[in-house]
Each structure stands twice: as C-alpha cells, then as structure tokens.
Design an enzyme around this catalytic site. Structure first.
Site, mmCIF file in Angstrom:
data_model
loop_
_atom_site.group_PDB
_atom_site.id
_atom_site.type_symbol
_atom_site.label_atom_id
_atom_site.label_comp_id
_atom_site.label_asym_id
_atom_site.label_seq_id
_atom_site.Cartn_x
_atom_site.Cartn_y
_atom_site.Cartn_z
ATOM 1 N N ARG A 85 0.853 -1.236 -0.027
ATOM 2 C CA ARG A 85 -0.035 -0.095 0.245
ATOM 3 C C ARG A 85 0.670 1.241 -0.056
ATOM 4 N NH1 ARG A 85 -1.995 -3.572 3.843
ATOM 5 N NH2 ARG A 85 -4.208 -4.415 3.424
ATOM 6 N N HIS A 136 -2.973 2.179 -5.756
ATOM 7 C CA HIS A 136 -3.645 0.743 -5.590
ATOM 8 C C HIS A 136 -4.031 -0.041 -6.972
ATOM 9 C CE1 HIS A 136 -4.984 -0.292 -1.769
ATOM 10 N NE2 HIS A 136 -5.995 -1.109 -2.143
#
Length: 300
Positions: free
Chosen positions: A149, A246
């Site tokens: 992330r 993402h």
C-alpha cells in the site's frame, strides 16, 4: 453525552486502543461528522434507527456511491456498538440498520506489456542520474514488485529493507508486520537510488532521517507525491486519469495469479486479513482469460 462528543471519544478509542491506521480513523471521523450534520448534535441516546435510515437515504439522494453508503453504515454500527459497550446508550439503534449492497466493480489492472514498457521508460529516465528520476523509478518498481500500500511504502525506513535477501519489512493495517519479497529489477532500482539519489536529497535536510524515500527537501515522502507519480506514469497505460497507487497493487496481485501463484501466498504478500478480499483478483484473471479465449479460439 452529545453525539459529537461521543464521536470524538470513539475516534480516540480507535487511535489509542484499536490502533487503526490514520487513514481509517479519518474515514470514521468523516462518516460520523456527516451523521452529526444530518441528525443534529443532540444527545447521543436520542439517535434512533429511523434517524440512521434517514441519514443514509439523504446520502443516497445526494448521489453518494454504494461503497460510501456501505462504509458509513459500517461506521455507524461500529460506533453505536462501542457506545453500548461503554454504557453511553441503553440500546444500540444500529442493530437493524441494513447495509446497501455494493455493486461489483473490478479493479483497474495494467497489462504485463504495459507495465514492462512503463518501467523500462522509468529505468531509462533514471539512467541520467537525476535523483528524483532515480527515486521515482525505485518507487514504481517496489510498488509493483511487492503490491504494498502507498502508506506502507511511505512509512518504510532504511533498516526495513534487506537488500541481500531482497525483502522489505512492512507495517500494514492494524500495525501488523509482514515481510514481502521483491525481485532483481526492484533491487537494482533501489540500489541505484540508495547510492546515487538518496544522498543528494538527504543533504538538503537539516538532519538525516531514516526514511527510504525522500522528497525534494530531504524529508520523508507523503502519499500525495506517490499518487501524482502514479497518475502521471500509469494513467496513460491503463487509459484512466484518476488512477492511483492501488492500481499497481491490483496489477501485482493479478499478474502473480496469472503466473500461477497460490491464492493464499498472494494474500500473505498483500497483507489481507481475509482470503475473500484477495479473491477479487481471481475474477480479474478470469475476465482476462475469457477475453484471450474469445480473441484466440476458433469456436469462441
């Protein structure tokens, strides 16, 4: 106790007791702030099921996405369950609050050829030795190699990387630590950044910090810089303007599964608490397989 006061106490509970990530706490704060704006800042015990239903209905009429509505319903249930446990209210009004069903949307995924072309272009740009180009190349290689992330990437310290083993120690959601591997391209990009780029930018700061990736002033990079980098480089590859980091996580997971990786191994790499979260990528792979079949099979 008024609703806004209870909401603030709940946010503190999330930060100090449940130790949720800052981004998650901000989302809860935003949802409960919206609730206060809808039902008014009166006594907490005056909020009932109808008030909550009216709140979600107002958000629906406003055009909020289904995912937003589902998140807000979940935030309300978590908040009122906590308030009941703390004996701030006699009854939990959210027990019968129905979560709007989410529409299934598949994540944005770059093709393997598209990722190869993107990273090759970044490698060539970094070959000139510009410290920012070296940093950007290393960031993109590491994001794609590990599927981490953006918050995990920004939080990396130098000691978290084991260049000999090709692994990164990552602090994920809920302060859960995991170790993820990365390959030779990411290794080489990180090594070039560490030896030729990072010293240049770190010299611009008054004190040397432990962060792996630095901004132009020598401090730790923030998520906004990474979002801007990914939108500029990956956007044209996938044909989307608002693509974020993402999408590299989605692409890494999908390409791992396309290459035969075990679903549970991908779950561990991504740091998903539930295998069900990882399974969305099997749908992506299935769609890509079906598209290839339709193009190639004479009886498709």
């Amino acid at each position: 106790m008024d609703l806004s006061v209870a909401a603030a106490a709940f946010a503190t509970h999330l930060e100090t007791v449940r130790r949720l990530s800052p981004a998650t706490v901000r989302a809860y704060r935003s949802d409960l702030r919206d609730l206060v704006g809808s039902v008014g800042d009166g006594p907490l015990r005056d909020v009932d099921l109808e008030s909550l239903r009216d709140w979600l209905w107002t958000a629906t009429q406003r055009g909020d996405a289904r995912s937003t509505l589902a998140r807000r319903a979940a935030a309300a249930r978590s908040f009122f369950a906590w308030a009941k446990d703390e004996e701030l209210i006699p009854v939990d009004p959210s027990l019968r609050l129905v979560t709007p069903k989410r529409g299934r949307t598949l994540p944005t995924v770059a093709s393997r050829d598209g990722m190869r072309a993107l990273l090759d272009a970044q490698r060539m740009a970094a070959a000139g030795g510009d410290p920012v180009a070296l940093r950007d190349h290393a960031i993109l290689e590491l994001l794609y190699a590990t599927g981490m992330r953006v918050s995990e990437l920004c939080g990396l310290d130098v000691d978290d990387l084991d260049q000999d083993r090709g692994t990164a120690r990552v602090l994920g959601k809920g302060s859960k630590e995991r170790v993820v591997p990365y390959g030779r391209p990411a290794h080489d990009a990180i090594a070039a950044w560490a030896t030729r780029g990072r010293p240049v930018l770190s010299a611009r700061a008054s004190t040397a910090g432990p962060a792996v990736f630095l901004g132009s002033r020598g401090g730790r990079i923030g998520p906004r810089l990474v979002y801007t980098l990914v939108a500029r480089t990956l956007g044209p590859v996938v044909g989307a303007e608002n693509v974020g980091p993402h999408a590299l996580r989605h692409s890494a997971a999908t390409h791992l599964l396309d290459g035969g990786a075990d679903l549970r191994a991908v779950q561990e790499i991504l740091g998903h608490a539930s295998l069900g979260t990882t399974q969305i990528y099997t749908h992506v792979s299935s769609e890509r397989l079906a598209a290839t079949y339709r193009l190639a099979h004479p009886r498709a």
